[in-house]
Design a protein around this motif. Structure first.
Motif, PDB file in Angstrom:
ATOM      1  N   VAL A 156       5.310   3.741   2.095  1.00 39.12           N
ATOM      2  CA  VAL A 156       5.161   2.525   1.408  1.00 39.12           C
ATOM      3  C   VAL A 156       5.188   1.225   2.473  1.00 39.12           C
ATOM      4  CG1 VAL A 156       6.136   0.969  -0.216  1.00 39.12           C
ATOM      5  CG2 VAL A 156       6.256   3.386  -0.716  1.00 39.12           C
ATOM      6  N   ARG A 157       3.930   0.804   2.600  1.00 46.05           N
ATOM      7  CA  ARG A 157       3.647  -0.365   3.518  1.00 46.05           C
ATOM      8  C   ARG A 157       3.371  -1.637   2.694  1.00 46.05           C
ATOM      9  NH1 ARG A 157       1.976   1.836   8.596  1.00 46.05           N
ATOM     10  NH2 ARG A 157       1.383   3.853   8.626  1.00 46.05           N
ATOM     11  N   ASN A 158       3.974  -2.519   3.339  1.00 50.45           N
ATOM     12  CA  ASN A 158       3.705  -3.868   2.918  1.00 50.45           C
ATOM     13  C   ASN A 158       3.489  -5.105   4.043  1.00 50.45           C
ATOM     14  OD1 ASN A 158       6.195  -5.362   4.206  1.00 50.45           O
ATOM     15  ND2 ASN A 158       7.233  -3.541   2.882  1.00 50.45           N
ATOM     16  N   ARG A 180       0.693  -1.369  -0.117  1.00 47.53           N
ATOM     17  CA  ARG A 180      -0.097  -0.025   0.018  1.00 47.53           C
ATOM     18  C   ARG A 180       0.802   1.321   0.079  1.00 47.53           C
ATOM     19  NH1 ARG A 180      -2.979  -1.116   4.081  1.00 47.53           N
ATOM     20  NH2 ARG A 180      -2.135   0.537   5.511  1.00 47.53           N
ATOM     21  N   VAL A 181       0.546   2.140  -1.065  1.00 48.06           N
ATOM     22  CA  VAL A 181       1.144   3.297  -1.186  1.00 48.06           C
ATOM     23  C   VAL A 181       0.389   4.519  -0.543  1.00 48.06           C
ATOM     24  CG1 VAL A 181       2.423   5.192  -2.456  1.00 48.06           C
ATOM     25  CG2 VAL A 181       2.494   2.505  -2.720  1.00 48.06           C
ATOM     26  N   GLU A 182       0.806   5.421   0.302  1.00 46.14           N
ATOM     27  CA  GLU A 182       0.017   6.419   0.870  1.00 46.14           C
ATOM     28  C   GLU A 182       0.698   7.729   0.758  1.00 46.14           C
ATOM     29  OE1 GLU A 182      -0.482   5.398   5.164  1.00 46.14           O
ATOM     30  OE2 GLU A 182      -1.136   3.575   4.862  1.00 46.14           O
ATOM     31  N   LEU A 183      -0.062   8.811   0.148  1.00 52.07           N
ATOM     32  CA  LEU A 183       0.460   9.987  -0.072  1.00 52.07           C
ATOM     33  C   LEU A 183      -0.183  11.065   0.903  1.00 52.07           C
ATOM     34  CD1 LEU A 183       2.222  11.813  -2.132  1.00 52.07           C
ATOM     35  CD2 LEU A 183       0.110  11.927  -3.496  1.00 52.07           C
ATOM     36  N   GLU A 184       0.510  11.291   1.486  1.00 49.15           N
ATOM     37  CA  GLU A 184       0.224  12.435   2.666  1.00 49.15           C
ATOM     38  C   GLU A 184       0.528  13.825   2.374  1.00 49.15           C
ATOM     39  OE1 GLU A 184       2.340  10.885   6.074  1.00 49.15           O
ATOM     40  OE2 GLU A 184       1.369   8.968   6.215  1.00 49.15           O
ATOM     41  N   ASP A 224       5.286  -3.164  12.514  1.00 51.81           N
ATOM     42  CA  ASP A 224       4.372  -3.541  13.831  1.00 51.81           C
ATOM     43  C   ASP A 224       4.040  -4.739  13.208  1.00 51.81           C
ATOM     44  OD1 ASP A 224       2.726  -3.140  11.315  1.00 51.81           O
ATOM     45  OD2 ASP A 224       1.909  -1.201  12.072  1.00 51.81           O
ATOM     46  N   SER A 225       2.977  -5.476  14.117  1.00 54.39           N
ATOM     47  CA  SER A 225       2.529  -6.694  13.778  1.00 54.39           C
ATOM     48  C   SER A 225       2.028  -7.147  12.123  1.00 54.39           C
ATOM     49  CB  SER A 225       1.516  -7.163  14.956  1.00 54.39           C
ATOM     50  OG  SER A 225       0.221  -6.152  14.837  1.00 54.39           O
ATOM     51  N   GLU A 226       1.656  -5.877  11.860  1.00 54.32           N
ATOM     52  CA  GLU A 226       1.067  -6.117  10.396  1.00 54.32           C
ATOM     53  C   GLU A 226       2.036  -6.058   9.315  1.00 54.32           C
ATOM     54  OE1 GLU A 226      -1.950  -3.099   9.819  1.00 54.32           O
ATOM     55  OE2 GLU A 226      -3.311  -3.675  11.456  1.00 54.32           O
ATOM     56  N   GLY A 227       3.072  -5.776   9.624  1.00 51.93           N
ATOM     57  CA  GLY A 227       4.324  -5.670   8.561  1.00 51.93           C
ATOM     58  C   GLY A 227       5.217  -4.561   8.655  1.00 51.93           C
ATOM     59  N   ASN A 228       5.482  -4.109   7.487  1.00 53.41           N
ATOM     60  CA  ASN A 228       6.592  -2.792   7.669  1.00 53.41           C
ATOM     61  C   ASN A 228       6.208  -1.568   6.889  1.00 53.41           C
ATOM     62  OD1 ASN A 228       8.721  -4.721   8.853  1.00 53.41           O
ATOM     63  ND2 ASN A 228       8.509  -5.884   6.766  1.00 53.41           N
ATOM     64  N   ALA A 229       6.752  -0.500   7.264  1.00 55.30           N
ATOM     65  CA  ALA A 229       6.477   0.586   6.485  1.00 55.30           C
ATOM     66  C   ALA A 229       7.860   1.590   6.397  1.00 55.30           C
ATOM     67  CB  ALA A 229       5.339   1.422   7.163  1.00 55.30           C
TER      68      ALA A 229
END
Length: 462
Positions: free
Chosen positions: A395-397, A385-389, A448-453
């Motif tokens: 960039v999360r995976n 997932r790519v989040e543009l702030e 975190d527990s869901e992955g990396n960012a």
């Protein structure tokens, strides 16, 4: 969520950082020298004052005793004579003759049991001087017959002399402190001014070898010459690196262009060719597509290497449309993500305005490309997932979370992901770090527990 930040300072911010550091710490050595001289003056003054007081006390006590001993001996002799002299009727001539004589001389005479306890001797010496208070003294004497005599009186001359000496010592001490502060300020300025001049020369990019400090024969001259030698070595190294990168880029661009043109011709020929089985044709076209993509990646890598070889202050910084840049990169990496069964998601939280930032187009594209490639390569299943702030992107995976040690080393050159250490060259994230550093951006890794960012902070918004 734990996070590892990589401190970045762009070359464009270096003068401001040096100015701030100089404003914060520029006078530290100067202050230390002045404080050292001030403390040295206080210490020397304290030692000198203590020694002076001890000498004055010993000398004054000796002089007081020397002054009072004849008086005491005379009074003792008078008292003994008065005791021995008796009239015709056997009565004493005058039993208080010694007291009257002492009163006439301005002192008091005590004998044996009449001696007050504070005036009694505390040593076996025959003569003992006791200072009662200020100019008030008592001198005791024990005779061979075990008689104890004490005279008590005031001697004001030494007290006045002590007061005069105290005032003189105070003025002298104040003068020494002021002189030490002035001398420390002058010396500290002479020590720190050349160092600040050398720092300003280095900061402004002027050659250190041309500085007058290099001609000095002291330690500052040695330091300046060491800086000049190191500066020459770094300049030579930078020139060789820039020349090598430019030569490699120039020499390889033409062969890569030829190869890409040849691959395009082969693709067109294969599509139009007849008599080739469909399965074989698809395999050939897939291979040619990979060759085309590899050639394009190589060309982009060479361009990035050439950009990174330049001085950061010579980079072309302009307004970048991050929506457009991310859209192009997402379109490129979406087919590869779909082949791995990954969901490539784009989330925009920056509002309705276009996210325009100041940066370099080649470096920004390379940074996003490497982040997406790293996420797609090391994510086995799940999503990217790519989040543009408003002030950055993330960039999360869903890959297994990295431990703290792995996050600390993840941006190092040659460091590969723990899930598949044989995959990749370990250069992608280090290049992304270098790109952010050149543009004055920041980059960090979170888990975190869901992955990396991987979070990127834009330097300046436009």
């Amino acid at each position: 969520m734990s996070r590892i930040d990589v401190p970045l300072h762009g070359w464009a911010d270096l003068p401001e950082l040096l100015h701030a550091e100089e404003a914060e710490n520029g006078g530290s050595i100067r202050r230390r020298v002045v404080v050292a001289f001030f403390l040295l003056a206080l210490l020397c003054g304290g030692i000198f004052g203590g020694v002076l007081y001890a000498v004055y006390d010993a000398v004054s006590s000796r002089l007081v005793q020397w002054h009072m001993e004849p008086v005491l001996r005379m009074l003792i002799a008078s008292e003994q004579d008065a005791r021995q002299f008796s009239g015709p009727d056997g009565a004493e001539h005058d039993a208080h003759f010694g007291d009257k004589l002492a009163s006439a001389m301005g002192v008091r005479l005590y004998k044996d049991a009449d001696v007050p306890l504070p005036y009694r001797p505390y040593t076996p010496e025959r003569y003992q001087l006791t200072r009662i208070a200020g100019d008030h003294y008592a001198l005791s004497f024990a005779t061979d017959d075990a008689d104890l005599y004490v005279i008590e009186g005031r001697i004001e001359d030494f007290e006045q002399a002590g007061a005069i000496m105290g005032r003189v010592f105070g003025v002298f001490s104040l003068f020494c402190v002021v002189l030490s502060l002035a001398f420390g300020a002058v010396l500290s300025r002479q020590l720190t001014s050349p160092l600040l001049a050398l720092a300003r020369r280095v900061r402004e990019g002027e050659p250190v070898s041309a500085s007058p400090l290099c001609r000095r024969k002291d330690e500052l001259g040695f330091l300046a010459r060491a800086f000049a030698r190191r500066e020459a070595e770094l300049s030579d190294y930078l020139a060789r690196e820039q020349a090598f990168t430019g030569d490699v880029s120039h020499e390889l661009r033409t062969p890569l262009t030829v190869l890409r043109s040849g691959v395009e011709i082969l693709e067109d020929f294969t599509r139009d060719a007849e008599g080739i089985p469909p399965a074989r044709k698809r395999a050939i076209l897939s291979t040619l597509e990979r060759m085309q993509r590899t050639g394009r990646d190589m060309a982009e890598t060479l361009g990035t290497m050439l950009v990174l070889a330049r001085r950061p202050d010579r980079l072309e910084i302009r307004d970048l449309d991050m929506d457009e840049l991310l859209a192009a990169q997402l379109d490129f990496w979406r087919p590869m993500a779909e082949r791995k069964g990954l969901e490539l998601i784009f989330v925009r939280t920056a509002g309705e305005d276009v996210v325009s930032v100041a940066g370099n187009a080649e470096l920004s594209a390379m940074m996003v490309k490497n982040l997406l490639e790293n996420a797609v390569r090391y994510t086995v299943s799940g999503y990217v997932r790519v989040e543009l702030e408003e002030n950055g992107l993330c960039v999360r995976n869903s890959a297994p979370p990295l431990d703290e040690e792995a996050r600390r080393r993840i941006f190092e050159r040659g460091e590969r992901g723990p899930s598949d250490p044989s995959s990749g060259s370990g250069l992608g994230l280090s290049l992304a770090l270098r790109a952010c550093k050149h543009m004055g951006w920041s980059i960090s890794c979170e888990s975190d527990s869901e992955g990396n960012a991987f979070r990127v902070g834009f330097g300046r918004r436009r």
